[in-house]
Design a protein around this motif. Structure first.
Motif, PDB file in Angstrom:
ATOM      1  N   LEU A 113      71.565  37.769  14.931  1.00 18.48           N
ATOM      2  CA  LEU A 113      72.123  36.542  14.081  1.00 18.48           C
ATOM      3  C   LEU A 113      73.010  35.631  14.697  1.00 18.48           C
ATOM      4  O   LEU A 113      73.433  34.409  14.172  1.00 18.48           O
ATOM      5  CB  LEU A 113      73.141  37.270  12.829  1.00 18.48           C
ATOM      6  CG  LEU A 113      72.363  38.207  11.909  1.00 18.48           C
ATOM      7  CD1 LEU A 113      73.051  38.642  10.677  1.00 18.48           C
ATOM      8  CD2 LEU A 113      70.934  37.629  11.656  1.00 18.48           C
ATOM      9  N   HIS A 130      77.655  32.435  16.579  1.00 12.26           N
ATOM     10  CA  HIS A 130      78.215  32.194  14.958  1.00 12.26           C
ATOM     11  C   HIS A 130      78.401  30.658  14.902  1.00 12.26           C
ATOM     12  O   HIS A 130      78.103  29.873  13.962  1.00 12.26           O
ATOM     13  CB  HIS A 130      79.073  33.036  14.211  1.00 12.26           C
ATOM     14  CG  HIS A 130      78.378  34.294  14.062  1.00 12.26           C
ATOM     15  ND1 HIS A 130      77.450  34.409  13.095  1.00 12.26           N
ATOM     16  CD2 HIS A 130      78.988  35.600  14.292  1.00 12.26           C
ATOM     17  CE1 HIS A 130      76.742  35.621  13.156  1.00 12.26           C
ATOM     18  NE2 HIS A 130      77.949  36.333  13.637  1.00 12.26           N
ATOM     19  N   ARG A 138      79.631  25.747  12.460  1.00 16.17           N
ATOM     20  CA  ARG A 138      78.760  26.608  12.335  1.00 16.17           C
ATOM     21  C   ARG A 138      77.734  26.300  13.274  1.00 16.17           C
ATOM     22  O   ARG A 138      77.138  25.045  13.041  1.00 16.17           O
ATOM     23  CB  ARG A 138      78.392  26.771  10.896  1.00 16.17           C
ATOM     24  CG  ARG A 138      77.354  27.822  10.724  1.00 16.17           C
ATOM     25  CD  ARG A 138      77.124  28.309   9.268  1.00 16.17           C
ATOM     26  NE  ARG A 138      76.376  28.910   8.694  1.00 16.17           N
ATOM     27  CZ  ARG A 138      75.967  30.075   8.307  1.00 16.17           C
ATOM     28  NH1 ARG A 138      77.132  30.613   7.936  1.00 16.17           N
ATOM     29  NH2 ARG A 138      74.786  30.384   7.838  1.00 16.17           N
ATOM     30  N   ASN A 139      77.203  27.155  13.818  1.00 19.65           N
ATOM     31  CA  ASN A 139      76.107  27.020  14.874  1.00 19.65           C
ATOM     32  C   ASN A 139      74.475  27.117  14.127  1.00 19.65           C
ATOM     33  O   ASN A 139      74.398  28.160  13.935  1.00 19.65           O
ATOM     34  CB  ASN A 139      76.171  27.835  15.924  1.00 19.65           C
ATOM     35  CG  ASN A 139      75.065  27.685  16.956  1.00 19.65           C
ATOM     36  OD1 ASN A 139      74.363  26.395  17.091  1.00 19.65           O
ATOM     37  ND2 ASN A 139      74.943  28.601  17.885  1.00 19.65           N
ATOM     38  N   LEU A 171      84.417  29.068   8.430  1.00 23.63           N
ATOM     39  CA  LEU A 171      83.105  29.114   8.742  1.00 23.63           C
ATOM     40  C   LEU A 171      82.567  30.463   8.069  1.00 23.63           C
ATOM     41  O   LEU A 171      81.170  30.570   8.056  1.00 23.63           O
ATOM     42  CB  LEU A 171      82.720  29.138  10.204  1.00 23.63           C
ATOM     43  CG  LEU A 171      83.201  28.010  11.040  1.00 23.63           C
ATOM     44  CD1 LEU A 171      82.907  27.922  12.546  1.00 23.63           C
ATOM     45  CD2 LEU A 171      82.854  26.714  10.281  1.00 23.63           C
ATOM     46  N   ARG A 214      71.555  36.325   7.990  1.00 22.87           N
ATOM     47  CA  ARG A 214      72.814  35.070   7.983  1.00 22.87           C
ATOM     48  C   ARG A 214      72.855  34.926   6.441  1.00 22.87           C
ATOM     49  O   ARG A 214      72.090  34.440   5.771  1.00 22.87           O
ATOM     50  CB  ARG A 214      72.164  34.077   8.630  1.00 22.87           C
ATOM     51  CG  ARG A 214      73.325  33.083   9.254  1.00 22.87           C
ATOM     52  CD  ARG A 214      72.888  32.347  10.508  1.00 22.87           C
ATOM     53  NE  ARG A 214      73.453  30.853  10.422  1.00 22.87           N
ATOM     54  CZ  ARG A 214      74.094  30.412  11.422  1.00 22.87           C
ATOM     55  NH1 ARG A 214      74.158  31.130  12.387  1.00 22.87           N
ATOM     56  NH2 ARG A 214      74.690  29.544  11.520  1.00 22.87           N
ATOM     57  N   GLU A 216      80.237  24.280   7.345  1.00 21.45           N
ATOM     58  CA  GLU A 216      79.822  23.854   8.566  1.00 21.45           C
ATOM     59  C   GLU A 216      81.231  23.401   9.305  1.00 21.45           C
ATOM     60  O   GLU A 216      81.119  23.726  10.541  1.00 21.45           O
ATOM     61  CB  GLU A 216      78.945  22.394   8.561  1.00 21.45           C
ATOM     62  CG  GLU A 216      78.780  21.766   9.861  1.00 21.45           C
ATOM     63  CD  GLU A 216      77.623  20.879   9.969  1.00 21.45           C
ATOM     64  OE1 GLU A 216      76.570  21.412  10.013  1.00 21.45           O
ATOM     65  OE2 GLU A 216      77.853  19.742   9.900  1.00 21.45           O
TER      66      GLU A 216
END
Lengths: 205, 205
Positions: free
Chosen positions: A50, A61, A79-80, B50, B79, B182
């Motif tokens: 994940l 993450h 957030r990636n 996040l 996720r 994000e």
């Protein structure tokens, strides 16, 4: 009528859009960025989690905000959603043609997956899911806008200095996608996978 | 021509699509699911990270696969792109009308954010970003498809048993969105925010 795409309206007068689409494509190559730089190298498979590709420079993450998202303070964690880079050989060939190069190789621009059988890969809508044999699944974040960083890598690899600025100028809509891992599993080079495109409808105020 | 939406094609014969859109909307309510059940309760603000809303039942980098994603083994981690639930009062009023109820309240169906000023909120495209004063930002995952679980909550709240099955049958396209964080920050009830809709283009094979 040429030059116009007609979309039927639904019962409520809204454009009906395009229903979900499913089809099979092919993962022809898997690569990892586990060296010092931006470039990737081919490997037989990638066991994704994940957090992305373990050991790859884009795993995690979260990631620090960079020049792609200048509206966030640089370096603050976001957030990636850019864990993997996906490219298509036909689009890379078109980039090479525009740049006057013999080729643009996936590893030069840090691609993790080489995808065949998806027409106009870069235009696949955000939210599209890619389901791989054994259970791994990716979600498409969206187009990977070509940047000067990748242009510099192309220039260094091919020995044409002009590519550094030509790449971001000419590779738009062709440089592939970024995606994040929805379900962990193994991505094996030279294997089929399923593409699930969600229903599409154009939204305007 | 009535009943048809015309979209001009671009130079390459592809539908040109719709360019990016930006406008201001209003966050009229913030709620949290920090009790035993599915319902939320109003709070003055939410400090999101996040992982979502700390203390909310839907917080986390990952979540167990459930009946919404039956193609994954139930309970395996995926996720979490469903950290927050967003609803619009006009859409909830239309759900109520269809169900023959006086109202459907955001807290009954576990909403975290009540959004005003976004026409057809539920149809906002995946990838849309919501930027809040102070720096918090959300990314739209997509439509929150109405499920029987939420229908049961509506039925219990309004005392009409029929709502349990009517809700999933009649609330499609109206139940709002799910989104993920994000960039961390505070979401304050009764404040404006910016909506950034990405360029849209319909993809077909």
């Amino acid at each position: 009528m040429p030059g116009v795409v007609e979309i039927q309206a639904d019962l409520f007068g809204e454009p009906a859009g395009i229903p979900a689409q499913r089809f099979t494509a092919r993962l022809s190559g898997t690569l990892i960025a586990d060296g010092a730089g931006f470039a990737t190298r081919p490997v037989p498979s990638l066991a994704v989690t994940l957090e992305g590709v373990p050991g790859d420079r884009h795993a995690g993450h979260s990631r620090p905000a960079d020049s792609r998202v200048p509206w966030y303070p640089r370096g603050t964690p976001i957030r990636n959603a850019r864990q993997l880079s996906l490219v298509a050989p036909d689009e890379l060939a078109e980039i090479a043609r525009r740049l006057g190069l013999r080729e643009v190789r996936p590893e030069w621009i840090g691609a993790n997956l080489v995808i065949e059988g998806v027409p106009r890969l870069t235009a696949l809508p955000p939210g599209t899911r890619l389901h791989f044999p054994g259970g791994a699944a990716l979600a498409v974040e969206g187009e990977n806008a070509p940047c000067r960083h990748a242009g510099a890598a192309v220039a260094a690899a091919c020995g044409e200095a002009s590519a550094e600025l030509d790449f971001p100028r000419l590779a738009g809509g062709l440089r592939g996608l970024v995606a994040w891992v929805e379900h962990a599993g193994e991505l094996v080079a030279d294997s089929p996978f399923e593409v699930h495109v969600p229903p599409q409808r154009l939204w305007t105020r």
